[in-house]
Every structure is written in structure tokens, then in C-alpha cells.
Design an enzyme around this catalytic site. Structure first.
Site, PDB file in Angstrom:
ATOM      1  N   GLY A 227      16.848  13.243  57.662  1.00 43.85           N
ATOM      2  CA  GLY A 227      16.561  13.504  56.259  1.00 43.85           C
ATOM      3  C   GLY A 227      15.778  14.787  56.046  1.00 43.85           C
ATOM      4  O   GLY A 227      16.030  15.533  55.090  1.00 43.85           O
ATOM      5  N   ASP A 228      14.817  15.065  56.917  1.00 43.02           N
ATOM      6  CA  ASP A 228      14.045  16.301  56.807  1.00 43.02           C
ATOM      7  C   ASP A 228      14.927  17.530  56.972  1.00 43.02           C
ATOM      8  O   ASP A 228      14.827  18.492  56.209  1.00 43.02           O
ATOM      9  CB  ASP A 228      12.939  16.318  57.866  1.00 43.02           C
ATOM     10  CG  ASP A 228      11.747  15.464  57.493  1.00 43.02           C
ATOM     11  OD1 ASP A 228      11.379  15.446  56.307  1.00 43.02           O
ATOM     12  OD2 ASP A 228      11.179  14.814  58.384  1.00 43.02           O
TER      13      ASP A 228
END
Length: 470
Positions: A227-228
Site C-alpha cells: 500500500g505504501d
């Protein structure tokens, strides 16, 4: 071509035998060069055109206020393609990523050396008013701010868009957070693992319940902070869009910087393909599918006999033969022509017979070593690849041919060591973007950058003694 240091140009950054030139008026880095020092004649520099000045983002200054992964990954991408990225870190500790996972001989994470490549590090305590004033002065001289603080933090410090646009109307704010700058969840802490769950991504990854088709047991997590990184990609893309918008405004004689609002949850939602429209139109709730993918057959991981190179470990290969022609080739290759014909002609036919098809493929691969499977299927023109680890990656012929992994020097030349890093992609054939230096030591450029702001040596010493800078 040679330029004398005394002729109006100034060296503004040094790494082993490498420098950047700053234009005498703009003070922006425009070239990389080798230097020959002569104490009586100044520094003469041999300009290597094409290293920095020819890159798409050369001349753009980015002030990176983020830490860990999402914001810094955005900064890495921008820096690779020519932007001057100034990374602000807290004194003493620096970005927490400096000491995450494996540590090198100097106590710094090789991961940090990779993620912070091509950046300058300045150590400033933003909790102190004097520190925030320095950051504000840097922001006024920048084109972009990249930050991933909890929404409202910069505003509390007097460093939000409303305040900084008074002095730099065209400043672009790229803001990465868990859920965005607005909405009822905006103030929540934004961690990628949680945002992946809230986006629905974790729900479709794992093993399906044989009765309901929904998630059975805990979801499977990719062993990276996906996600990052996905949010960082969205942030870099959004920043480039904002720079293009700024350019168009400037051509009309207008000012006004964009705010790029990147949510980790929304970035993951952007990857969810047809899940939302399928639910809306057909009421379908997609669940997990193990190692395959829902509604596409055949594409899966299949077992082979242990490889000669890893005799004690099971070996899996991935086959992607979901195209109609590719499927027929696969069935011919494994001797299952009985599974070719009108009942298997198109993907929706094969989905209805997925169990039968998958069983046939697994029965064939499980009796052969991975090398044999690869040879037969590659000869048949069927997409196939081995599931490999990092050792096979760095030693792979395709990776070597494309120089997809590079060796980057850390420390002083002749005294340091090299770290392997994935190159930054994509590859642009019109420019020679490359890693110019590894992630720097904490505060390696503090004096240099403060000197550019006009602070003299005495002021810098005093700020350091007061703990404002490192």
C-alpha cells in the site's frame, strides 16, 4: 568542456569525485561533473552533459518531509528523473527506515540506502520553532513539498498550503495519508496494512471457503508494504501532473500551486479492477482465490518435482494460458488434446470447467522437474515462469542484460562498499537516468543547504548547539 569555479559557477554538492554545478543566478543544480582541485586556482570541473541537466525533472526542487516508505518512495522516483530532492530528517535518529530490517556494517539499513538514493539529507528538528522557520525558508525556494504526516500536522506548524502559498503561490503540495485530507476518517493514523484491509484488497487474498467462496481464515499479506509503494507511485504521478498544470498556468500568466491529495486506501482501491462495478451490476462479492485469479482460466501456480539446484524444496511454476490460442497450445504441449474443443473454446467455457483443467495441468507438471516444464512450454509459446527468490533474481540473465539491478557505492570512494539495488523504472530511451549516489548519511548536506540559505558558519554552529539541526 571546462568551467572554472571562479567564473561565477559554484559547486553545491559533493560526493566522491562527483559534484553538481549550480547556475550562478538560480543556484539550481544543472550538471554533474568530475573535479580537479587546485588550491591556487580554484576548482576546475569537467562537465558531463546528460547526467542531470537532460533529465525530465532537472531544475525542479522537491522538499521531502515524509518518512518511512510512501512519501520517500515518491521522492525517490522524482529524484531519479532529475529533481533535486532535499530530505528533512529529525536530528539524532533520522528517518526510522535507517534502522529497519537488516543493518549494514555502519548500522544503516541497505533498504534506506536504496530508497533515499539521489537525495540530500538535512537534519532539522521540526518540533522546534526555529526548525520550522528553516523548513519554511526552504519551502519558499522549492517547487514541490512531499509529506506524509497525519492530516493537519503541517497546518498546526504553520507550514500548510494556506500559509506557504502566501510566499510561494506556485508551490505544489503532494500529501500522502491513510484516507485523504478530508472525510470522517481523515484524522485516523494511516498505515498501509490497515488501509489495504479497508480498501478490500486483503479480503480477496487468501484461501476461499469451499462452501461460500469467501475468505476462509486470515487473509494473506504480501511480504512487502504494498500500500505504501502504490501510494508513492500515485503521489509521483500526481506530482508530475501538478507540474504540467503549473506549466500551463504559467503560459497564461497565472500562478497557483496544486494540492495532490493521495490516500493509501484509495490508491489500493484504484487497483481493484472490476470488483466494484461487478458488485453494482450483478451483486457479486468477489472473494479470495488462493494462487489463481477469479474468472480467468488457466492461470495458476503448479507444482513440479524438486529442482536440481534446490533439491530439498518443492518448486512451483506459474502458467498464464488464459488466451484461447495459448490454452490450445498448452493442452497440446501436455498431451491433453481431449480438453480442446467447443466446450473449452473460450474463457467462460473454461471457467465452468476450472477444476478439470487445473487437475490436468498439475498432474503433468508434478511429474517433471521445473527445467523440463520450462523448456517444453517455452518451446510451445506458452507464458511460463518459475517462482524465484532474490538469489535467482540478481543472478538472472534477463536482469543482468537489462541492468535491472545495479551496484551503488556507499561511503568514500576507495573506503566504502557497494550495495545492490533495483534500478528505478521506467526506462526512458531519451535520457540516461541513473543512481548518482546512495542514500546519504544523516545530515550529510545540512551545512551546504543552510549555506545556500545565507546562514554563516557561526549561525550554523549555534543552531547545532541548540539542537535545532544535526
Amino acid at each position: 568542456m571546462w568551467i572554472d569555479h571562479r567564473e561565477g559557477f559554484k559547486a553545491i554538492h559533493t560526493i566522491p569525485r562527483k559534484f553538481n554545478i549550480a547556475h550562478p543566478k538560480t543556484q539550481r543544480a544543472i550538471w554533474g561533473f568530475d573535479a580537479l582541485a587546485d588550491s591556487t586556482k580554484g576548482v576546475r570541473v569537467k562537465v558531463q552533459l546528460g547526467q542531470v541537466g537532460d533529465l525530465p525533472l532537472s531544475g525542479i526542487r522537491v522538499l521531502e518531509l515524509g518518512q518511512l516508505i510512501a512519501g520517500p518512495f515518491c521522492g525517490q522516483l522524482l529524484g531519479h528523473f532529475g529533481a533535486e530532492v532535499i530530505k528533512v530528517e529529525p536530528p539524532s535518529t533520522g528517518d526510522p527506515l535507517r534502522v529497519w530490517r537488516e543493518l549494514d556494517i555502519d548500522g544503516t539499513s541497505p533498504w534506506f540506502r536504496s530508497l533515499a538514493r539521489n537525495k540530500k539529507s538535512i537534519a532539522i528538528d521540526m518540533r522546534k520553532q526555529q526548525g520550522r522557520e528553516i523548513v519554511k525558508r526552504l519551502a519558499v525556494r522549492s517547487d514541490v513539498i512531499v509529506e506524509n504526516f497525519k492530516p493537519g500536522t503541517l497546518e498546526k506548524w504553520g507550514l500548510g498550503p494556506q500559509e506557504l502559498h502566501k510566499e510561494n503561490p506556485s508551490l505544489i503540495f503532494t500529501r500522502v495519508s491513510g484516507y485523504g485530507q478530508t472525510g470522517p476518517w481523515a484524522s485516523r493514523p494511516g498505515y498501509a496494512s490497515v488501509c489495504e484491509a479497508e480498501s478490500g484488497f486483503r479480503f480477496i487474498n487468501g484461501q476461499p471457503d469451499p462452501k461460500t467462496g469467501l475468505l476462509s481464515g486470515p487473509p494473506t499479506r504480501p511480504n512487502i508494504s504494498l500500500g505504501d509503494s502504490v501510494a508513492g507511485l500515485h503521489a509521483a504521478f500526481g506530482t508530475v501532473l501538478a507540474l504540467l498544470s503549473k506549466q500551463k498556468k504559467a503560459s497564461r500568466g497565472e500562478q497557483g500551486g496544486e494540492t495532490v491529495d493521495v490516500s493509501i486506501m484509495e490508491s489500493m482501491l484504484n487497483l481493484m479492477e472490476g470488483i466494484v462495478p461487478e458488485y453494482d451490476r450483478k451483486g457479486k462479492v468477489r472473494g479470495p482465490s488462493g494462487s489463481s485469479v477469479t474468472g480467468i482460466v488457466p492461470t495458476n501456480a503448479y507444482p513440479c518435482l524438486p529442482s536440481s539446484s534446490t533439491p530439498t524444496s518443492p518448486t512451483y511454476i506459474i502458467i498464464g494460458a488464459n488466451g484461447d490460442t495459448l490454452y490450445a497450445r498448452l493442452m497440446h504441449a501436455i498431451g491433453r488434446e481431449d480438453l480442446i474443443g467447443p466446450l473449452y473454446a473460450h474463457n467462460h467455457h473454461r471457467v465452468a470447467r476450472q477444476g478439470e483443467i487445473e487437475e490436468a495441468i498439475s498432474a503433468w507438471t508434478s511429474q517433471r522437474r521445473v527445467e523440463e516444464v520450462l523448456t517444453i512450454l517455452e518451446s510451445a509459446g506458452v507464458p511460463v515462469g518459475r517462482v524465484v527468490g532474490v538469489k535467482e533474481i540478481v543472478e538472472g540473465e534477463q536482469v543482468k542484460a537489462r541492468r535491472a539491478v545495479e551496484d551503488v557505492e556507499v561511503g568514500r570512494e576507495g573506503e566504502g562498499w557497494k550495495v545492490k539495488m533495483p534500478r528505478v523504472f521506467p526506462v526512458l530511451d531519451s535520457c540516461d537516468a541513473k543512481t548518482r549516489w546512495a542514500g546519504p548519511d544523516l545530515g550529510a548536506h545540512t551545512n551546504e543547504i543552510l549555506g545556500e540559505l545565507g546562514l554563516d558558519a557561526g549561525s550554523i554552529i549555534q543552531l547545532r548547539e541548540e539542537g535545532v539541526i544535526g
